[in-house]
Scaffold this active site. Structure first.
Site, PDB file in Angstrom:
ATOM      1  N   ARG A 117       0.794  -1.237   0.076  1.00 39.16           N
ATOM      2  CA  ARG A 117       0.106  -0.053   0.043  1.00 39.16           C
ATOM      3  C   ARG A 117       0.918   1.400  -0.008  1.00 39.16           C
ATOM      4  O   ARG A 117       1.877   1.456   0.243  1.00 39.16           O
ATOM      5  CB  ARG A 117      -0.928   0.046   1.407  1.00 39.16           C
ATOM      6  CG  ARG A 117      -2.038  -1.050   1.126  1.00 39.16           C
ATOM      7  CD  ARG A 117      -2.866  -0.942   2.520  1.00 39.16           C
ATOM      8  NE  ARG A 117      -2.049  -1.249   3.732  1.00 39.16           N
ATOM      9  CZ  ARG A 117      -1.590   0.023   4.576  1.00 39.16           C
ATOM     10  NH1 ARG A 117      -1.858   1.143   4.362  1.00 39.16           N
ATOM     11  NH2 ARG A 117      -0.790  -0.296   5.343  1.00 39.16           N
ATOM     12  N   SER A 143       2.609  -6.651  12.854  1.00 34.12           N
ATOM     13  CA  SER A 143       3.567  -7.699  12.055  1.00 34.12           C
ATOM     14  C   SER A 143       4.699  -8.147  12.854  1.00 34.12           C
ATOM     15  O   SER A 143       5.336  -7.343  13.559  1.00 34.12           O
ATOM     16  CB  SER A 143       4.116  -6.952  10.776  1.00 34.12           C
ATOM     17  OG  SER A 143       4.793  -7.785  10.087  1.00 34.12           O
ATOM     18  N   HIS A 185      -9.052  -4.864  13.696  1.00 35.47           N
ATOM     19  CA  HIS A 185      -8.040  -5.701  12.816  1.00 35.47           C
ATOM     20  C   HIS A 185      -7.435  -6.775  13.636  1.00 35.47           C
ATOM     21  O   HIS A 185      -6.545  -6.541  14.396  1.00 35.47           O
ATOM     22  CB  HIS A 185      -6.934  -4.482  12.618  1.00 35.47           C
ATOM     23  CG  HIS A 185      -5.939  -4.869  11.586  1.00 35.47           C
ATOM     24  ND1 HIS A 185      -4.678  -4.440  11.666  1.00 35.47           N
ATOM     25  CD2 HIS A 185      -5.976  -5.558  10.361  1.00 35.47           C
ATOM     26  CE1 HIS A 185      -3.997  -4.930  10.540  1.00 35.47           C
ATOM     27  NE2 HIS A 185      -4.581  -5.618   9.707  1.00 35.47           N
ATOM     28  N   LYS A 228      -7.964  -3.125   1.853  1.00 32.55           N
ATOM     29  CA  LYS A 228      -8.103  -2.244   2.909  1.00 32.55           C
ATOM     30  C   LYS A 228      -8.759  -0.819   2.750  1.00 32.55           C
ATOM     31  O   LYS A 228      -9.337  -0.106   3.734  1.00 32.55           O
ATOM     32  CB  LYS A 228      -6.497  -1.699   3.119  1.00 32.55           C
ATOM     33  CG  LYS A 228      -5.590  -3.056   3.666  1.00 32.55           C
ATOM     34  CD  LYS A 228      -6.200  -3.349   4.950  1.00 32.55           C
ATOM     35  CE  LYS A 228      -5.321  -4.683   5.735  1.00 32.55           C
ATOM     36  NZ  LYS A 228      -6.074  -5.300   6.679  1.00 32.55           N
ATOM     37  N   ARG A 244       2.552 -12.436  -1.144  1.00 35.07           N
ATOM     38  CA  ARG A 244       1.237 -12.753  -0.740  1.00 35.07           C
ATOM     39  C   ARG A 244       0.320 -13.937  -1.486  1.00 35.07           C
ATOM     40  O   ARG A 244       0.771 -14.056  -2.834  1.00 35.07           O
ATOM     41  CB  ARG A 244       0.449 -11.404  -0.845  1.00 35.07           C
ATOM     42  CG  ARG A 244       0.799 -10.334   0.052  1.00 35.07           C
ATOM     43  CD  ARG A 244       0.307 -10.527   1.462  1.00 35.07           C
ATOM     44  NE  ARG A 244       0.492  -9.369   2.215  1.00 35.07           N
ATOM     45  CZ  ARG A 244       0.127  -9.134   3.533  1.00 35.07           C
ATOM     46  NH1 ARG A 244      -1.028  -9.862   4.010  1.00 35.07           N
ATOM     47  NH2 ARG A 244       0.537  -8.054   3.962  1.00 35.07           N
ATOM     48  N   LYS A 258       0.296 -13.161  15.154  1.00 33.07           N
ATOM     49  CA  LYS A 258      -1.085 -13.100  15.168  1.00 33.07           C
ATOM     50  C   LYS A 258      -1.639 -14.402  14.520  1.00 33.07           C
ATOM     51  O   LYS A 258      -2.579 -15.197  14.431  1.00 33.07           O
ATOM     52  CB  LYS A 258      -1.715 -11.817  14.531  1.00 33.07           C
ATOM     53  CG  LYS A 258      -3.096 -11.840  14.249  1.00 33.07           C
ATOM     54  CD  LYS A 258      -3.591 -10.376  13.930  1.00 33.07           C
ATOM     55  CE  LYS A 258      -2.996 -10.051  12.377  1.00 33.07           C
ATOM     56  NZ  LYS A 258      -3.762  -8.811  11.568  1.00 33.07           N
ATOM     57  N   THR A 259      -1.145 -14.532  12.988  1.00 31.08           N
ATOM     58  CA  THR A 259      -1.497 -15.593  12.147  1.00 31.08           C
ATOM     59  C   THR A 259      -1.100 -16.886  12.687  1.00 31.08           C
ATOM     60  O   THR A 259      -2.037 -17.850  12.833  1.00 31.08           O
ATOM     61  CB  THR A 259      -1.060 -15.345  10.781  1.00 31.08           C
ATOM     62  OG1 THR A 259      -1.278 -14.224  10.327  1.00 31.08           O
ATOM     63  CG2 THR A 259      -1.401 -16.620   9.688  1.00 31.08           C
ATOM     64  N   ASP A 291      -8.215 -11.460   9.584  1.00 29.14           N
ATOM     65  CA  ASP A 291      -7.668 -10.395   9.799  1.00 29.14           C
ATOM     66  C   ASP A 291      -8.554  -8.932   9.872  1.00 29.14           C
ATOM     67  O   ASP A 291      -8.130  -8.332  10.651  1.00 29.14           O
ATOM     68  CB  ASP A 291      -6.946 -10.073   8.058  1.00 29.14           C
ATOM     69  CG  ASP A 291      -6.178  -8.616   7.954  1.00 29.14           C
ATOM     70  OD1 ASP A 291      -5.477  -8.520   8.899  1.00 29.14           O
ATOM     71  OD2 ASP A 291      -6.374  -8.079   7.185  1.00 29.14           O
TER      72      ASP A 291
END
Length: 540
Positions: free
Chosen positions: A65, A244, A226, A206, A328, A248-249, A263
């Site tokens: 982004r 990041s 988020h 986003k 990604r 989390k994942t 997410d």
């Protein structure tokens, strides 16, 4: 005068056509399948297949982004509600109107791909989104990441929000009033998002997340989050917030629990619901051993962005960051075997704030009061360590309000207060701060928290094993530290005892506390006394 014949393919709504928004395309592909979109991408020479059958593309100049080039139209609807500044950059309606007209004129007679989809798994709060792309693989991304209507719903789909994405269209900053040739503009009044000059698909995902962050608190008193979310066999929902590198994942992926989403979610009065219909997973260093669910999702229908192949093959080298670290994989959520459909559950039972504390100060697990939950939510703390970015040689603190500051149109205190309101109505919800960072000293001295212990603590919290153990408050941060946890040595639970020099720990704890206090100053004027009361001590 030559009149061009309009050609249309696919499943089209009888309630909406592109002429209604002033778009006069020549060929329109409506709601095509991933198979057709993949085939068209290959025919156009815009991608290739890997050995597993996934479509691999390069997003060009932009592999992430561009937040400095994202704007919000300032008008009567947004003037007094949006938190204007470096995150929400104001742009005039005249600039928006001019670019919107130029983009529509640019598409006259051209080929476009259109996708009707939803954002929000709970029908009460979902948005209808129509995405118009000039690249078939960008439209495939939208089919994977947004929620897919049924064939019957597609035939009666009505316009609400429109995303117009044209990577080939570039603005002239001197004439068009943008900062660069690329731009993203959100117009809340007209319900339109314009994206030009960038093929990075995450701008679309986003962009709608920012829209939901504006609409849901205002209109429905729903907290947009988020975070990832999963659900146990007893229907207990857990939320995982984290920037990041915090895990989390990894920590939300649990074969014994159903995945609600990875997410973006909303917390309504009676539900936690996914905003999306898919996952957009980072795949740098991806392997079957480390993340088997994501690795197995690399198959036909999946979109791989900016990856590289091993020489003379179509086998992906997931360790290769030549193009970008931000490689990604975009795939439908049902590519994950334990994904829950529809992607919603009941109210949360446990909320985990994940932080990678490179200073080795925060406890590996601690329980938060409501005030502390709001304070740490608005702080959104983690730390970058040496090697993660050029020029970083010592740990550097990173604060991102609500664990997603760049996506918040409203002032961060609005979301923190809404979290507090939800916790007040649901006093049985537990909020935990999890430190996945360092113990026994700061980065370079201590060691990274053992993932086995972190998993054991999270599982103990979700099972209720920590409900009746003894807690001791942290001397600086006031966080409640459990003194015992199944599968975790007692000394690990008290970070001060893991340091060779306890006094050095105290001094570092005060230094970290001061960083929290300094960061919070930007929110003090808008924050309630309850939030301010949870600030850590800066002296002993």
């Amino acid at each position: 005068m030559i009149i061009m014949e309009l050609r249309e393919f696919g499943t089209k709504s009888s309630s909406f056509d592109l002429n209604s928004i002033g778009l006069d395309a020549g060929t329109i592909h409506w709601n095509l399948s991933n198979e057709k979109l993949t085939a068209q991408t290959l025919e156009l020479g815009q991608g290739s297949l890997n050995d597993k059958g996934a479509l691999c593309v390069n997003t060009g100049k932009f592999t992430g982004r561009s937040p400095k080039d994202k704007f919000v139209v300032k008008d009567s609807l947004t003037e007094n509600s949006v938190d204007w500044g470096d995150i929400n950059i104001a742009i005039t309606k005249e600039i928006f109107d001019n670019l919107y007209q130029k983009m529509r004129s640019y598409l006259a007679g051209k080929e476009v791909w259109v996708r009707n989809c939803y954002a929000g798994a709970d029908p009460t709060y979902r948005l209808r989104v129509t995405v118009i792309n000039t690249l078939p693989w960008a439209n495939l991304f939208c089919n994977n990441l947004f929620i897919r209507p049924s064939e019957e719903e597609l035939t009666t789909f009505e316009k609400e929000w429109v995303i117009l994405q044209i990577p080939e269209f570039e603005a002239n900053p001197e004439v068009d009033g943008t900062r660069s040739a690329n731009f993203t503009i959100v117009n809340f009044s007209e319900k339109v998002i314009l994206i030009g000059g960038s093929a990075y698909t995450g701008e679309m995902k986003k962009g709608i997340f920012s829209v939901l962050n504006f609409i849901l608190p205002h209109q429905y008193n729903v907290l947009p989050m988020h975070c990832s979310a999963n659900e146990g066999k007893e229907g207990d929902v857990s939320l995982f917030f984290g920037l990041s590198g915090t895990g989390k994942t990894t920590l939300s992926a649990d074969a014994s629990r159903s995945l609600i989403g990875d997410d973006e979610h909303g917390w309504a009065d009676s539900s936690v619901f996914n905003f999306e219909g898919g996952c957009y997973a980072k795949c740098i260093d991806l392997s079957a051993e480390k993340e088997p669910e994501i690795y197995a999702a690399i198959k036909p229908g999946t979109l791989l962005e900016n990856i590289s192949f091993f020489k003379d093959s179509n086998v992906v080298d997931f360790a290769d960051a030549t193009i970008t670290e931000n490689t990604r994989a975009a795939y439908p959520i049902d590519y994950i075997p334990n994904a829950k459909e529809p992607s919603l559950g009941g109210k949360p039972k446990n909320i985990f704030f994940l932080t990678c504390d490179a200073f080795g100060i925060l406890p590996p697990i601690s329980k938060l009061t409501k005030a502390q939950a709001m304070y740490h939510f608005i702080s959104g703390y983690t730390a970058k360590v040496a090697g993660t970015e050029v020029g970083i040689t010592e740990p550097q603190t990173t604060f991102s309000a609500c664990f997603g500051r760049v996506f918040l149109p409203l002032h961060p205190t609005k979301y923190a207060e809404l979290l507090g309101e939800k916790l007040a109505k649901n006093p049985d919800v537990n909020v935990w701060l999890i430190n996945t960072g360092w113990t026994g000293g700061k980065y370079g001295v201590g060691k990274r928290m053992n993932l086995k212990y972190t998993r054991a603590m999270i599982n103990a919290a979700m099972r209720g094993d920590l409900d009746k153990v003894e807690y001791v408050p942290h001397v600086v941060f006031g966080l409640l530290k459990p003194q015992s946890c199944p599968g975790v040595p007692a000394e690990v639970l008290n970070p001060r005892t893991t340091w060779a020099d306890p006094e050095a720990y105290d001094q570092q704890a005060l230094a970290l506390a001061q960083l929290f206090v300094n960061n919070f100053k930007q929110y003090e004027d808008e924050a309630s006394e309850e939030i301010r009361s949870a600030s850590p001590r800066t002296t002993l």
